[in-house]
Motif scaffolding. Structure first.
Motif, short mmCIF file in Angstrom:
data_model
loop_
_atom_site.label_atom_id
_atom_site.label_comp_id
_atom_site.label_asym_id
_atom_site.label_seq_id
_atom_site.Cartn_x
_atom_site.Cartn_y
_atom_site.Cartn_z
N VAL A 1 0.85 -1.19 0.00
CA VAL A 1 0.00 0.00 0.00
C VAL A 1 0.89 1.25 0.00
O VAL A 1 1.79 1.38 0.83
CB VAL A 1 -0.94 -0.04 1.23
N PRO A 2 0.68 2.18 -0.97
CA PRO A 2 1.60 3.31 -1.11
C PRO A 2 1.62 4.25 0.10
O PRO A 2 2.66 4.75 0.46
CB PRO A 2 1.07 4.07 -2.34
N LEU A 3 0.47 4.48 0.73
CA LEU A 3 0.41 5.44 1.84
C LEU A 3 0.20 4.71 3.16
O LEU A 3 -0.81 4.01 3.33
CB LEU A 3 -0.74 6.43 1.63
N ALA A 4 1.17 4.87 4.08
CA ALA A 4 1.10 4.16 5.36
C ALA A 4 -0.20 4.47 6.10
O ALA A 4 -0.76 3.62 6.79
CB ALA A 4 2.31 4.55 6.22
N THR A 5 -0.69 5.71 5.93
CA THR A 5 -1.91 6.08 6.66
C THR A 5 -3.10 5.22 6.22
O THR A 5 -4.03 5.02 6.99
CB THR A 5 -2.28 7.56 6.39
N ASP A 6 -3.05 4.68 5.00
CA ASP A 6 -4.16 3.85 4.54
C ASP A 6 -4.18 2.50 5.27
O ASP A 6 -5.25 1.91 5.43
CB ASP A 6 -4.09 3.66 3.03
N ASN A 7 -3.03 2.02 5.71
CA ASN A 7 -3.02 0.82 6.55
C ASN A 7 -3.60 1.15 7.93
O ASN A 7 -4.35 0.36 8.49
CB ASN A 7 -1.59 0.27 6.69
N HIS A 8 -3.30 2.33 8.46
CA HIS A 8 -3.88 2.75 9.76
C HIS A 8 -5.40 2.83 9.63
O HIS A 8 -6.15 2.39 10.50
CB HIS A 8 -3.35 4.12 10.20
N ARG A 9 -5.86 3.44 8.53
CA ARG A 9 -7.30 3.60 8.31
C ARG A 9 -7.98 2.23 8.19
O ARG A 9 -9.11 2.03 8.64
CB ARG A 9 -7.57 4.44 7.06
N ALA A 10 -7.29 1.28 7.56
CA ALA A 10 -7.86 -0.07 7.40
C ALA A 10 -8.02 -0.73 8.77
O ALA A 10 -9.04 -1.38 9.05
CB ALA A 10 -6.96 -0.90 6.50
N ARG A 11 -7.02 -0.54 9.63
CA ARG A 11 -7.11 -1.15 10.98
C ARG A 11 -8.23 -0.49 11.78
O ARG A 11 -8.96 -1.17 12.50
CB ARG A 11 -5.77 -1.01 11.72
N ALA A 12 -8.36 0.81 11.63
CA ALA A 12 -9.44 1.52 12.34
C ALA A 12 -10.80 0.99 11.87
O ALA A 12 -11.72 0.80 12.68
CB ALA A 12 -9.33 3.02 12.09
N LEU A 13 -10.91 0.76 10.58
CA LEU A 13 -12.16 0.23 10.02
C LEU A 13 -12.49 -1.14 10.64
O LEU A 13 -13.62 -1.41 11.05
CB LEU A 13 -12.01 0.11 8.49
N ALA A 14 -11.46 -2.01 10.69
CA ALA A 14 -11.66 -3.35 11.25
C ALA A 14 -12.09 -3.26 12.72
O ALA A 14 -13.03 -3.94 13.13
CB ALA A 14 -10.36 -4.16 11.12
N LEU A 15 -11.41 -2.41 13.47
CA LEU A 15 -11.73 -2.29 14.90
C LEU A 15 -13.14 -1.74 15.10
O LEU A 15 -13.90 -2.21 15.94
CB LEU A 15 -10.71 -1.38 15.60
N ALA A 16 -13.51 -0.75 14.28
CA ALA A 16 -14.83 -0.13 14.42
C ALA A 16 -15.96 -1.13 14.16
O ALA A 16 -17.05 -0.98 14.70
CB ALA A 16 -14.94 1.05 13.46
N HIS A 17 -15.67 -2.13 13.33
CA HIS A 17 -16.73 -3.08 12.98
C HIS A 17 -16.50 -4.46 13.60
O HIS A 17 -17.16 -5.43 13.21
CB HIS A 17 -16.84 -3.18 11.45
N GLY A 18 -15.54 -4.56 14.50
CA GLY A 18 -15.31 -5.83 15.21
C GLY A 18 -14.82 -6.95 14.31
O GLY A 18 -15.17 -8.11 14.54
N LYS A 19 -14.02 -6.61 13.31
CA LYS A 19 -13.51 -7.64 12.40
C LYS A 19 -12.11 -8.08 12.78
O LYS A 19 -11.32 -7.26 13.31
CB LYS A 19 -13.47 -7.11 10.95
#
Ligand SMILES: [Zn+2]
Length: 234
Positions: A139-157
Protein backbone atom coordinates in the motif's frame (compact mmCIF):
# COMPACT_ATOMS: atom_id res chain seq x y z
CA UNK A 1 2.43 -22.84 19.60
CA UNK A 2 2.53 -19.46 17.88
CA UNK A 3 2.58 -19.53 14.09
CA UNK A 4 3.64 -16.79 11.72
CA UNK A 5 1.58 -16.43 8.50
CA UNK A 6 1.86 -14.12 5.49
CA UNK A 7 -1.80 -14.01 4.43
CA UNK A 8 -1.56 -12.40 0.99
CA UNK A 9 0.95 -13.35 -1.71
CA UNK A 10 1.21 -14.41 -5.33
CA UNK A 11 2.91 -17.01 -7.54
CA UNK A 12 3.34 -17.32 -11.30
CA UNK A 13 -0.24 -18.57 -11.50
CA UNK A 14 -1.06 -14.85 -11.25
CA UNK A 15 -0.76 -13.00 -14.55
CA UNK A 16 1.47 -10.33 -12.96
CA UNK A 17 3.95 -12.60 -11.15
CA UNK A 18 6.79 -14.84 -12.39
CA UNK A 19 7.74 -16.66 -9.18
CA UNK A 20 7.08 -20.43 -9.22
CA UNK A 21 5.43 -21.80 -6.05
CA UNK A 22 8.57 -23.80 -5.11
CA UNK A 23 10.55 -20.56 -4.86
CA UNK A 24 7.92 -19.14 -2.54
CA UNK A 25 8.49 -22.07 -0.21
CA UNK A 26 12.22 -21.29 0.01
CA UNK A 27 11.56 -17.58 0.47
CA UNK A 28 8.89 -18.20 3.12
CA UNK A 29 11.24 -20.41 5.12
CA UNK A 30 14.01 -17.84 4.82
CA UNK A 31 11.61 -15.16 6.09
CA UNK A 32 10.85 -17.29 9.17
CA UNK A 33 7.23 -17.97 8.22
CA UNK A 34 5.35 -21.04 9.46
CA UNK A 35 2.66 -20.69 6.84
CA UNK A 36 1.35 -18.73 3.88
CA UNK A 37 -1.96 -18.03 2.21
CA UNK A 38 -1.30 -18.29 -1.52
CA UNK A 39 -3.82 -15.88 -3.05
CA UNK A 40 -3.27 -15.76 -6.82
CA UNK A 41 -5.30 -13.39 -8.96
CA UNK A 42 -8.39 -15.26 -10.20
CA UNK A 43 -6.60 -18.62 -9.98
CA UNK A 44 -6.41 -21.33 -7.35
CA UNK A 45 -4.60 -24.16 -9.11
CA UNK A 46 -1.13 -23.22 -7.79
CA UNK A 47 -2.44 -22.86 -4.24
CA UNK A 48 -4.26 -26.22 -4.28
CA UNK A 49 -1.22 -27.98 -5.75
CA UNK A 50 1.15 -26.43 -3.24
CA UNK A 51 -1.16 -27.23 -0.31
CA UNK A 52 -1.33 -30.86 -1.48
CA UNK A 53 2.44 -31.11 -2.03
CA UNK A 54 3.15 -29.72 1.45
CA UNK A 55 0.38 -31.44 3.37
CA UNK A 56 2.88 -33.36 5.54
CA UNK A 57 5.35 -30.51 5.68
CA UNK A 58 5.99 -28.01 8.45
CA UNK A 59 5.11 -25.08 6.15
CA UNK A 60 1.33 -24.69 6.21
CA UNK A 61 -0.44 -23.51 3.03
CA UNK A 62 -3.91 -21.93 3.12
CA UNK A 63 -5.37 -22.15 -0.41
CA UNK A 64 -6.80 -18.80 -1.39
CA UNK A 65 -7.69 -16.65 -4.36
CA UNK A 66 -7.73 -12.87 -4.87
CA UNK A 67 -10.87 -12.52 -6.93
CA UNK A 68 -11.53 -9.52 -9.19
CA UNK A 69 -15.25 -9.03 -8.61
CA UNK A 70 -17.30 -6.54 -10.56
CA UNK A 71 -16.97 -4.26 -7.50
CA UNK A 72 -13.26 -4.68 -6.70
CA UNK A 73 -11.00 -7.32 -5.16
CA UNK A 74 -11.98 -9.82 -2.48
CA UNK A 75 -9.83 -12.67 -1.16
CA UNK A 76 -11.28 -16.04 -0.27
CA UNK A 77 -9.21 -18.10 2.19
CA UNK A 78 -9.50 -21.87 2.78
CA UNK A 79 -11.07 -22.37 -0.64
CA UNK A 80 -11.53 -25.75 -2.31
CA UNK A 81 -12.20 -24.58 -5.84
CA UNK A 82 -11.76 -21.55 -8.07
CA UNK A 83 -14.32 -18.77 -8.00
CA UNK A 84 -14.65 -16.97 -11.36
CA UNK A 85 -13.84 -13.29 -11.66
CA UNK A 86 -16.38 -10.68 -12.79
CA UNK A 87 -19.22 -11.64 -10.46
CA UNK A 88 -20.91 -9.09 -8.20
CA UNK A 89 -19.19 -8.85 -4.79
CA UNK A 90 -22.22 -10.25 -2.98
CA UNK A 91 -22.32 -13.34 -5.20
CA UNK A 92 -18.55 -13.86 -4.70
CA UNK A 93 -18.97 -13.65 -0.93
CA UNK A 94 -21.77 -16.26 -1.07
CA UNK A 95 -19.55 -18.59 -3.06
CA UNK A 96 -16.68 -18.24 -0.60
CA UNK A 97 -19.03 -19.02 2.30
CA UNK A 98 -20.56 -21.98 0.42
CA UNK A 99 -17.08 -23.56 0.32
CA UNK A 100 -16.58 -23.00 4.05
CA UNK A 101 -14.03 -20.27 3.31
CA UNK A 102 -13.31 -16.96 4.97
CA UNK A 103 -13.97 -13.58 3.35
CA UNK A 104 -10.87 -11.37 3.54
CA UNK A 105 -10.88 -7.81 2.20
CA UNK A 106 -7.43 -6.75 0.95
CA UNK A 107 -6.27 -3.09 1.00
CA UNK A 108 -9.87 -1.92 1.73
CA UNK A 109 -9.26 1.83 1.71
CA UNK A 110 -5.90 2.10 -0.06
CA UNK A 111 -5.49 5.01 -2.43
CA UNK A 112 -3.43 4.17 -5.54
CA UNK A 113 -4.71 0.58 -5.54
CA UNK A 114 -7.36 0.76 -8.27
CA UNK A 115 -9.00 -2.67 -7.90
CA UNK A 116 -9.86 -2.11 -4.21
CA UNK A 117 -13.47 -2.79 -3.35
CA UNK A 118 -15.91 0.05 -3.88
CA UNK A 119 -16.78 1.66 -0.56
CA UNK A 120 -20.62 1.45 -0.77
CA UNK A 121 -20.34 -2.22 -1.73
CA UNK A 122 -17.96 -2.90 1.15
CA UNK A 123 -20.48 -1.41 3.58
CA UNK A 124 -23.17 -3.60 2.08
CA UNK A 125 -21.23 -6.87 2.42
CA UNK A 126 -19.54 -5.94 5.72
CA UNK A 127 -21.73 -8.20 7.91
CA UNK A 128 -20.37 -11.20 5.96
CA UNK A 129 -16.74 -10.07 5.98
CA UNK A 130 -14.53 -12.12 8.31
CA UNK A 131 -11.15 -10.38 8.01
CA UNK A 132 -9.97 -6.92 7.00
CA UNK A 133 -6.38 -6.45 5.87
CA UNK A 134 -4.81 -4.08 8.38
CA UNK A 135 -1.34 -4.12 6.86
CA UNK A 136 -0.45 -4.59 3.20
CA UNK A 137 3.25 -4.11 2.43
CA UNK A 138 2.46 -2.69 -1.02
CA UNK A 139 0.00 0.00 0.00
CA UNK A 140 1.60 3.31 -1.11
CA UNK A 141 0.41 5.44 1.84
CA UNK A 142 1.10 4.16 5.36
CA UNK A 143 -1.91 6.08 6.66
CA UNK A 144 -4.16 3.85 4.54
CA UNK A 145 -3.02 0.82 6.55
CA UNK A 146 -3.88 2.75 9.76
CA UNK A 147 -7.30 3.60 8.31
CA UNK A 148 -7.86 -0.07 7.40
CA UNK A 149 -7.11 -1.15 10.98
CA UNK A 150 -9.44 1.52 12.34
CA UNK A 151 -12.16 0.23 10.02
CA UNK A 152 -11.66 -3.35 11.25
CA UNK A 153 -11.73 -2.29 14.90
CA UNK A 154 -14.83 -0.13 14.42
CA UNK A 155 -16.73 -3.08 12.98
CA UNK A 156 -15.31 -5.83 15.21
CA UNK A 157 -13.51 -7.64 12.40
CA UNK A 158 -10.41 -9.80 12.65
CA UNK A 159 -7.33 -8.06 11.26
CA UNK A 160 -5.06 -9.69 8.70
CA UNK A 161 -1.69 -8.76 7.20
CA UNK A 162 0.19 -9.76 4.10
CA UNK A 163 3.09 -8.80 1.87
CA UNK A 164 0.99 -8.89 -1.34
CA UNK A 165 4.31 -10.16 -2.75
CA UNK A 166 4.79 -10.51 -6.50
CA UNK A 167 8.62 -10.74 -6.38
CA UNK A 168 10.79 -13.19 -4.40
CA UNK A 169 12.29 -10.47 -2.19
CA UNK A 170 8.85 -9.39 -0.96
CA UNK A 171 7.62 -12.60 0.70
CA UNK A 172 7.24 -12.31 4.45
CA UNK A 173 7.26 -8.50 4.56
CA UNK A 174 4.07 -8.60 6.62
CA UNK A 175 2.54 -11.34 8.69
CA UNK A 176 0.16 -12.31 11.47
CA UNK A 177 0.96 -14.37 14.53
CA UNK A 178 -1.72 -16.83 15.59
CA UNK A 179 -1.91 -19.86 17.86
CA UNK A 180 -2.25 -23.35 16.34
CA UNK A 181 -5.61 -24.03 14.65
CA UNK A 182 -7.40 -26.96 13.04
CA UNK A 183 -10.18 -25.41 10.96
CA UNK A 184 -10.99 -22.15 9.16
CA UNK A 185 -13.32 -21.08 11.99
CA UNK A 186 -10.66 -21.82 14.57
CA UNK A 187 -8.14 -19.84 12.49
CA UNK A 188 -10.55 -16.88 12.50
CA UNK A 189 -10.94 -17.15 16.25
CA UNK A 190 -7.15 -17.27 16.70
CA UNK A 191 -6.75 -14.28 14.39
CA UNK A 192 -9.06 -12.24 16.60
CA UNK A 193 -6.50 -12.71 19.36
CA UNK A 194 -3.51 -12.61 17.04
CA UNK A 195 -1.06 -9.83 16.26
CA UNK A 196 -0.06 -8.27 12.97
CA UNK A 197 3.42 -7.23 11.88
CA UNK A 198 4.74 -5.34 8.90
CA UNK A 199 7.75 -3.13 8.96
CA UNK A 200 9.06 -2.62 5.49
CA UNK A 201 6.75 -1.30 2.85
CA UNK A 202 7.52 -2.24 -0.72
CA UNK A 203 8.46 0.83 -2.82
CA UNK A 204 5.72 1.99 -5.15
CA UNK A 205 7.85 1.53 -8.28
CA UNK A 206 7.78 -2.24 -7.64
CA UNK A 207 4.00 -2.13 -8.19
CA UNK A 208 4.73 -0.27 -11.44
CA UNK A 209 6.86 -3.19 -12.66
CA UNK A 210 4.06 -5.60 -11.72
CA UNK A 211 1.57 -3.53 -13.69
CA UNK A 212 3.86 -3.52 -16.76
CA UNK A 213 4.45 -7.28 -16.48
CA UNK A 214 0.70 -7.86 -16.37
CA UNK A 215 0.20 -5.80 -19.56
CA UNK A 216 3.00 -7.71 -21.36
CA UNK A 217 1.71 -11.15 -20.35
CA UNK A 218 -1.90 -10.30 -21.24
CA UNK A 219 -0.75 -9.01 -24.65
CA UNK A 220 1.33 -12.19 -25.16
CA UNK A 221 -1.66 -14.39 -24.28
CA UNK A 222 -3.91 -12.44 -26.67
CA UNK A 223 -1.32 -12.84 -29.44
CA UNK A 224 -1.06 -16.60 -28.85
CA UNK A 225 -4.86 -16.94 -28.77
CA UNK A 226 -5.00 -15.17 -32.15
CA UNK A 227 -2.37 -17.53 -33.57
CA UNK A 228 -4.29 -20.59 -32.35
CA UNK A 229 -7.55 -19.21 -33.76
CA UNK A 230 -5.89 -18.68 -37.15
CA UNK A 231 -5.06 -22.41 -37.25
CA UNK A 232 -2.34 -24.15 -39.30
CA UNK A 233 -4.06 -23.62 -42.69
CA UNK A 234 -3.84 -19.84 -42.72
ZN1 LIG B 1 -2.65 -9.28 -4.16
Amino acid sequence: MTLRFDLHLHSHYSVDCLVPPERIVEAARRAGLDGIALTDHNEIEGALRLAEALKDDDLYVIPGEEIATRDGEIIGLFLKERIPSGLPARETVSRIKAQGGLVYIPHPVARGVPPRIRWPVLLEILPDVDIIEGFNARVPLATDNHRARALALAHGKAIGAGSDAHFAFEYGRAWVEVETFHSPQEFLERLRHGRIFGERRTPYWVSGITWTLKRIRLAWRALNARRINCGPNH
